[in-house]
Scaffold this motif. Sequence first.
Motif, PDB file in Angstrom:
ATOM      1  N   LEU A 112       0.829  -1.202   0.000  1.00  0.00           N
ATOM      2  CA  LEU A 112       0.000   0.000   0.000  1.00  0.00           C
ATOM      3  C   LEU A 112       0.868   1.258   0.000  1.00  0.00           C
ATOM      4  N   GLY A 113       1.969   1.190  -0.754  1.00  0.00           N
ATOM      5  CA  GLY A 113       2.891   2.312  -0.858  1.00  0.00           C
ATOM      6  C   GLY A 113       3.891   2.409   0.274  1.00  0.00           C
ATOM      7  N   LEU A 114       3.851   1.488   1.231  1.00  0.00           N
ATOM      8  CA  LEU A 114       4.720   1.541   2.405  1.00  0.00           C
ATOM      9  C   LEU A 114       5.870   0.554   2.304  1.00  0.00           C
ATOM     10  N   GLU A 115       7.023   0.954   2.821  1.00  0.00           N
ATOM     11  CA  GLU A 115       8.163   0.044   2.895  1.00  0.00           C
ATOM     12  C   GLU A 115       8.032  -0.925   4.060  1.00  0.00           C
ATOM     13  N   ALA A 116       7.365  -0.468   5.119  1.00  0.00           N
ATOM     14  CA  ALA A 116       7.350  -1.258   6.348  1.00  0.00           C
ATOM     15  C   ALA A 116       6.068  -1.027   7.132  1.00  0.00           C
ATOM     16  N   LEU A 117       5.773  -1.964   8.010  1.00  0.00           N
ATOM     17  CA  LEU A 117       4.699  -1.829   8.996  1.00  0.00           C
ATOM     18  C   LEU A 117       5.303  -1.979  10.385  1.00  0.00           C
ATOM     19  N   THR A 118       4.829  -1.166  11.308  1.00  0.00           N
ATOM     20  CA  THR A 118       5.195  -1.297  12.707  1.00  0.00           C
ATOM     21  C   THR A 118       3.939  -1.667  13.475  1.00  0.00           C
ATOM     22  N   LEU A 119       3.931  -2.840  14.080  1.00  0.00           N
ATOM     23  CA  LEU A 119       2.773  -3.318  14.837  1.00  0.00           C
ATOM     24  C   LEU A 119       3.134  -3.352  16.316  1.00  0.00           C
ATOM     25  N   ASN A 120       2.570  -2.433  17.077  1.00  0.00           N
ATOM     26  CA  ASN A 120       2.878  -2.314  18.503  1.00  0.00           C
ATOM     27  C   ASN A 120       1.880  -3.088  19.347  1.00  0.00           C
ATOM     28  N   ASN A 121       2.396  -3.807  20.338  1.00  0.00           N
ATOM     29  CA  ASN A 121       1.546  -4.669  21.174  1.00  0.00           C
ATOM     30  C   ASN A 121       0.835  -3.907  22.294  1.00  0.00           C
ATOM     31  N   MET A 122       1.097  -2.600  22.416  1.00  0.00           N
ATOM     32  CA  MET A 122       0.466  -1.758  23.448  1.00  0.00           C
ATOM     33  C   MET A 122       0.717  -2.315  24.851  1.00  0.00           C
ATOM     34  N   PHE A 123       1.944  -2.797  25.042  1.00  0.00           N
ATOM     35  CA  PHE A 123       2.374  -3.444  26.281  1.00  0.00           C
ATOM     36  C   PHE A 123       2.142  -2.556  27.496  1.00  0.00           C
TER      37      PHE A 123
END
Length: 575
Positions: A127-138
Amino acid sequence: MMVYPRTLAFALAVAAIFLAPLAGCGGEVPIGNGPAEFGTATGSAKLFSLGALPQFHIYLDDETVEAFNSDDDAVLKTYRPATFRYRDLVWEYVGVRLKGNLSLTRLDAKPSFKIKFNKFIKGRRFLGLEALTLNNMFSDPSMLREYVAYKVFRELGVPAARAGYAELFVNDEPYGLYLDLESMDDVFLHHNFKDASGDLYEGEHGDDLDRDIWNYEHDEGEDTMRVHLQELADLATDDAYDLFYANDTPLDTPRVLDFVAAETFVGHFDGYWTSHNYFIYHEPTLNRWTWSPWSLDQTLIRKTNPFRSKGYLARKCRNRPDCLVDYIGRGIMLADTVSTMGLHDEIDRVLDLIDYASHNDTRKRHDNDAMVSSQARTTTWIRNRPDSFRETLDCLVDGAEPDTDGDGFGSCFSDCDDTDASVQPDAEEVCDGIDNDCSGFADDIPECPCRIELVMGREFHFCTHKFGWSKARRFCDDQGLELARFDNREQNDAVWAIAREIDSGRWAFGLSDRQEEADYRWIDGSAPSFFAWDSGEPANMLAWFDCVFFKGSNSALWRESNCSTTAPFLCSEIK
């Protein structure tokens, strides 16, 4: 490569080139018996919004699963090849690693992820992005704070990552709800700056302009010798140079002041406030440097003072009247802007979007009761913050800090009672119920006894000063006591029943695994005869978490946390 399969079964067949045959080819896999994903993200704008709650799938081979359950942080943070699927689209051979410092957890729990689509095959995008950052909301039981805090920065015109939410599945196992955060890379730069060819640096662990610039992590750009960064550092530390207002200043002063004000507004005590968790970018065409926030999961909790930031630029601005007046003015405008943002409507939309996924996230660190309670506290905090922030800022008189009592300390920064010259930071604390030395707590010296209660044959002292664990231990020692121990579960529960009437938040006592990981001992070295761990505890996989606290929230259960965490504490007589 990215493939456009005609059917999902075909998509998974393509993925099988890299992995063993995959199960579950009958369509999207909702959590439990809940609905399928909400909305379809067809671009980054939709992805980072409340218009979609996408379901992402990561497929890892056995070797990667084993690596991501290692006790070696370096192994956890090493990119490994994997397959990524969103709806009927599959990306093979993407880079996946775990992420975090305090929040770093293994795959068998609920880790945060970094997914890099161009790690092994250059030029690929999602979707035009190089990367995704998925945070676990720890560190965010509300699952609201990061999303709201980033929105505040962006609303003020400060370059800040976009955010949304996503559900994640790993090898078709549900991993729950994640914050879907824009990565700080050249795609972010293109979205926020006219010239995205400059250099982006990450500041961590005390990095600042008055220190070694080689400690900064260089993330984007070609100035590997850090020529421009060194030029900025030289000017910033030159007292003869007008860094903030010179015609040739390389600092984007309005944005930087807005950044500092926004950090203090949202209470980002773990950011530039302590020279930690932030980015700086040099836009070459304009020769301007800009600051951006990062790691906002612990915001919207503490009311940080707008004049107490330890960041070098914040301190430098405070020390000159014209910059201080400018900063205060921008801070008041910030509070006015937030008041008109409609954040409460936005929070309602967030809660509507994540309601099912958050309540059915069985891997999250906090239970549903804690989540709902934290959401209510966060909402109240946001409602009250603009007024309290304005009140703290609106303290200058004719551009100068007033010193009404003439004790040499003004009310803006350090004097907690500017009508009484005997109350100021250099005063001696005495046991009179007054915060004589402006430490934030009254009677916080060992000579001043805490409330004493006899519980099942042992004397306990309930101290309401919020100290870190080590300082609390020294306080108890100086009174001939020890940081508290409990003989049995009944005594533990009875002590908590008294403590919660004083303060229903967390309380520190004398249990830790500081000497040997996962070997919990009282102060005298003895092992406890019982445990009262909260769900998901202890957090002994985290090297930063060694000290034990009552979790609070009307519960006598225990939670492990960082020993620097400040809280009321319990002393007990030594037997």
